[in-house]
Design a protein around this motif. Structure first.
Motif, short mmCIF file in Angstrom:
data_model
loop_
_atom_site.label_atom_id
_atom_site.label_comp_id
_atom_site.label_asym_id
_atom_site.label_seq_id
_atom_site.Cartn_x
_atom_site.Cartn_y
_atom_site.Cartn_z
N ASN A 238 83.97 -50.67 -22.16
CA ASN A 238 82.62 -51.07 -22.61
C ASN A 238 82.31 -50.65 -24.04
OD1 ASN A 238 81.10 -52.38 -20.20
ND2 ASN A 238 82.27 -50.69 -19.32
N ASN A 239 83.35 -50.20 -24.76
CA ASN A 239 83.18 -49.78 -26.16
C ASN A 239 82.07 -48.74 -26.34
OD1 ASN A 239 85.18 -51.49 -27.28
ND2 ASN A 239 83.78 -53.21 -26.95
N GLU A 240 82.03 -47.79 -25.44
CA GLU A 240 81.00 -46.74 -25.52
C GLU A 240 81.58 -45.48 -26.16
OE1 GLU A 240 78.62 -48.44 -21.63
OE2 GLU A 240 79.75 -46.57 -21.45
N PRO A 241 80.74 -44.71 -26.84
CA PRO A 241 81.26 -43.58 -27.63
C PRO A 241 81.54 -42.33 -26.79
CG PRO A 241 78.89 -43.75 -27.88
CD PRO A 241 79.30 -44.88 -26.99
N TYR A 242 82.58 -42.38 -25.97
CA TYR A 242 82.97 -41.21 -25.16
C TYR A 242 84.41 -40.83 -25.48
CZ TYR A 242 84.01 -38.44 -20.94
OH TYR A 242 84.40 -37.45 -20.07
N HIS A 243 85.26 -41.84 -25.62
CA HIS A 243 86.68 -41.60 -25.91
C HIS A 243 86.89 -41.65 -27.42
CE1 HIS A 243 90.99 -41.63 -25.36
NE2 HIS A 243 91.06 -42.64 -26.20
#
Ligand SMILES: C[S@@+](CC[C@H](N)C(=O)[O-])C[C@H]1O[C@@H](n2cnc3c(N)ncnc32)[C@H](O)[C@@H]1O
Length: 152
Positions: A146-151
């Motif tokens: 989901n292209n979220e800023p966690y990885h």
């Protein structure tokens, strides 16, 4: 796609239970998730305990499911690789994706042939730790998809 993670034995330590609840809640933002623990065996020969536990694990696998078995001798992937695998299952119409974690003595040879073997490391971890590591990696996979800023 429904996700199921099935393991042998209860999660006893508080830190394990808290972490599992935390990551399960996060994963459920993306997909339905079921966590199942099956009864562990005690007091028999290791081979017999493995056989009985794997019989119980097998009953938890819906027909047609994609099965991934956590096993230190399996293939390794990086986190984007796991994300790609999960994304492919989701997008190609897999109904059920099941991850299984063995008990203290691991899986029977027969059961090991039924799915794809995934190793988190060449080192052996406790089955309790692997539950937490796996759920965190599944959550990480969904954030990558989901292209979220966690990885990073
Ligand atoms: C204590 S280990 C069992 C070790 C046992 N020697 C075996 O042959 O599997 C319990 C379970 O944790 C999981 N496990 C432990 N270390 C792992 C690793 N590095 N990668 C993937 N799964 C692991 C496996 O599912 C294993 O069945």
């Amino acid at each position: 796609m429904r996700l199921k993670v099935v393991w042998v034995g209860k999660s006893r330590e508080e830190w394990v239970k808290d972490s599992l609840a935390d990551y399960a809640g996060r994963i459920r933002r993306y997909t339905p998730l079921e966590l199942i623990d099956i009864r562990d065996e005690k007091g028999a020969l290791a081979e017999e305990m493995r056989r009985r536990e794997c019989e119980r694990l097998e009953k938890q696998i819906p027909a047609g499911a994609t099965l991934v078995l956590l096993d230190e001798r399996g293939d390794q992937m990086d986190s984007p690789g796991l994300a790609a695998f999960v994304g492919k299952q989701r997008d190609c119409g897999t109904g059920d994706l099941v991850f299984a974690i063995g008990g203290a003595y691991g899986f029977s040879d027969d059961f090991r042939r039924k799915g794809r073997l995934l190793s988190l490391s060449r080192m052996t971890f406790t089955h309790q730790m692997v539950r937490v590591f796996l759920l965190e990696q599944i959550y990480r996979a969904f954030t990558i998809l989901n292209n979220e800023p966690y990885h990073h």
